[in-house]
Design a protein around this motif. Structure first.
Motif, PDB file in Angstrom:
ATOM      1  N   GLY A  65       5.204  -4.856   8.618  1.00 31.91           N
ATOM      2  CA  GLY A  65       5.364  -3.711   8.044  1.00 31.91           C
ATOM      3  C   GLY A  65       5.498  -3.694   7.347  1.00 31.91           C
ATOM      4  O   GLY A  65       4.997  -2.372   6.132  1.00 31.91           O
ATOM      5  N   PHE A  66       6.347  -3.221   6.103  1.00 32.50           N
ATOM      6  CA  PHE A  66       6.336  -3.236   4.927  1.00 32.50           C
ATOM      7  C   PHE A  66       6.449  -3.978   3.638  1.00 32.50           C
ATOM      8  O   PHE A  66       5.374  -2.820   3.177  1.00 32.50           O
ATOM      9  CB  PHE A  66       7.804  -4.000   4.411  1.00 32.50           C
ATOM     10  N   ALA A  67       5.804  -4.945   4.238  1.00 32.78           N
ATOM     11  CA  ALA A  67       4.805  -4.944   2.989  1.00 32.78           C
ATOM     12  C   ALA A  67       2.901  -4.707   2.965  1.00 32.78           C
ATOM     13  O   ALA A  67       2.590  -3.742   2.608  1.00 32.78           O
ATOM     14  CB  ALA A  67       4.168  -6.493   2.618  1.00 32.78           C
ATOM     15  N   GLU A  68       2.493  -4.524   4.824  1.00 31.74           N
ATOM     16  CA  GLU A  68       1.244  -2.948   4.352  1.00 31.74           C
ATOM     17  C   GLU A  68       2.181  -1.650   3.897  1.00 31.74           C
ATOM     18  O   GLU A  68       0.948  -1.462   3.353  1.00 31.74           O
ATOM     19  CB  GLU A  68       1.116  -2.905   5.887  1.00 31.74           C
ATOM     20  N   THR A  69       2.802  -0.734   4.367  1.00 31.90           N
ATOM     21  CA  THR A  69       2.605   0.249   3.550  1.00 31.90           C
ATOM     22  C   THR A  69       2.891   0.176   2.065  1.00 31.90           C
ATOM     23  O   THR A  69       2.910   0.854   1.689  1.00 31.90           O
ATOM     24  CB  THR A  69       4.190   0.878   4.611  1.00 31.90           C
TER      25      THR A  69
END
Length: 393
Positions: A110-114
């Motif tokens: 999720g962090f990488a997506e943001t």
């Protein structure tokens, strides 16, 4: 040196970057440090130039600009000074963030997506590719993100190169000189700095004192909330090709943005050009207590072996610690102080100062000279509530 345009207080990488940017624009610059130039927080740094550990927002934008500018700046310094004086051991090695548990794996994705939405090159890779990139990693990896933009340099060499450019342009750098306050003229603007060697006339002073920036700001009569946050690093004996990237556990990001005063550790492992392996990281607010805490070192070692089992039998040559400049809202302060004309601040980068230095110097110089900047200076302003309210708390 008599009267100068700007006195930079602090000869670490942030002060050096500000001095370089201002001297490149023709300002007469004097850099002062109460200790040895580059010998404080900068000497205790790992040399990280990272985008992987920053949430979308102003600090990430500063990091992205700095990552773009660092290699260009070093190239220009090589042309100006020669390869020897401008050597900084720049290594665009890339970073690898790994998760050992399913919960962390979900959070990491999720962090990488943001971050990708904010323009970061964050590549989710398979466990097989993790093994290809880092053969000695534990078999317990559940997820990984590769960050090709992450890089490393040697912090003392980088700061020294910036200061060499200042000297080459007619500026000066002096260690062993304590700045105790500022003098003002009839209008209330900065007109000098008071030092252990006497007063020095100037029209501006830049507070680049790192963890000591809060103390200097109080002495200047314009307090800001910048506090020291202690960190420790282990250094192994030289090894063959064991760690190829900067590798850290996914919980590192949470530690960097936490304001908790208690001890926090997260696994960070990377090699240097000399073959040694640096093992971190810890964060603890203990004032300026320099005590080497064995329990912290044990925790760092235990977590590193959990990530790279091969390190279990590797001797540790030394351990060192340093103080990072921490602000309550986790953002640097870069700009003019509206309470005292002529006072500027460039501090509060905590553990990211090496990576953020190149863009910080340019942003401060742009504001000082009234130039348009590629970055919005507003988020880093001095008079934001967290800095002023925290200074009087």
């Amino acid at each position: 040196m008599g009267s100068v345009d700007v006195v930079i207080v602090g000869a670490g990488v942030i002060g050096a970057a500000c001095a370089e940017a201002l001297s490149a624009a023709g300002q007469r610059v004097l850099v002062l440090d109460r200790g040895s130039p580059t010998g404080g927080t900068t000497a205790a740094g790992e040399g990280n130039v990272l985008v992987s550990d920053k949430e979308p927002g102003p600090e990430l934008e500063l990091a992205q600009e700095s990552r773009r500018y660092w290699p260009l700046l070093l190239a220009s310094l090589r042309e100006e000074l020669g390869a020897k004086l401008a050597e900084a051991e720049w290594d665009a090695k890339g970073g690898l963030v790994v998760a050992l548990g399913e919960t962390d794996a979900t959070a990491l994705a999720g962090f990488a997506e943001t971050q990708r939405a904010a323009g970061v090159d964050a590549r989710v890779i398979s466990v097989d590719e993790v093994r290809e990139r880092e053969p000695h990693l534990t078999d317990g990896i559940r997820a990984a993100v590769y960050y090709p933009e992450d890089a490393q340099l040697q912090p003392v060499l980088a700061a020294s190169a910036l200061l060499s450019a200042v000297r080459a342009r007619g500026g000066a750098v002096r260690g062993g000189v304590a700045v105790t306050g500022v003098g003002t003229d009839a209008s209330g603007a900065v007109s000098s700095v008071n030092t252990s060697d006497g007063a020095i006339s100037c029209r501006a002073v830049v507070n680049a004192c790192g963890p000591w920036a809060g103390e200097f700001a109080r002495a200047a009569g314009a307090p800001i909330a910048v506090l020291p946050r202690r960190g420790m690093v282990l250094v192994t004996a030289p090894l063959p090709d064991v760690v190829r990237h900067k590798v850290y556990d996914a919980d590192y990001v949470g530690a960097t943005v936490s304001g908790d005063a208690d001890l926090q550790t997260s696994t960070v492992v990377e090699s240097t050009r000399a073959g040694t392996v640096l093992i971190g990281s810890s964060r603890q607010r203990v004032g300026f207590d320099e005590t080497i805490r064995v329990e912290v070192l044990r925790e760092l070692a235990r977590k590193a072996v959990g990530l790279f089992p091969v390190l279990g039998n590797v001797p540790v040559m030394r351990a060192y610690g340093g103080f990072r400049p921490y602000t309550p809202d986790h953002l640097p302060v870069i700009g003019a102080d509206p309470r005292l004309p002529g006072l500027w601040h460039a501090t509060g980068h905590e553990g990211a100062g090496i990576g953020l230095a190149a863009a910080t110097g340019r942003l401060l110089a742009d504001q000082f000279l009234g130039r348009e900047s590629v970055l919005d200076p507003e988020p880093f302003r001095v008079d934001r509530p967290a800095l002023l309210e925290g200074a009087t708390a």
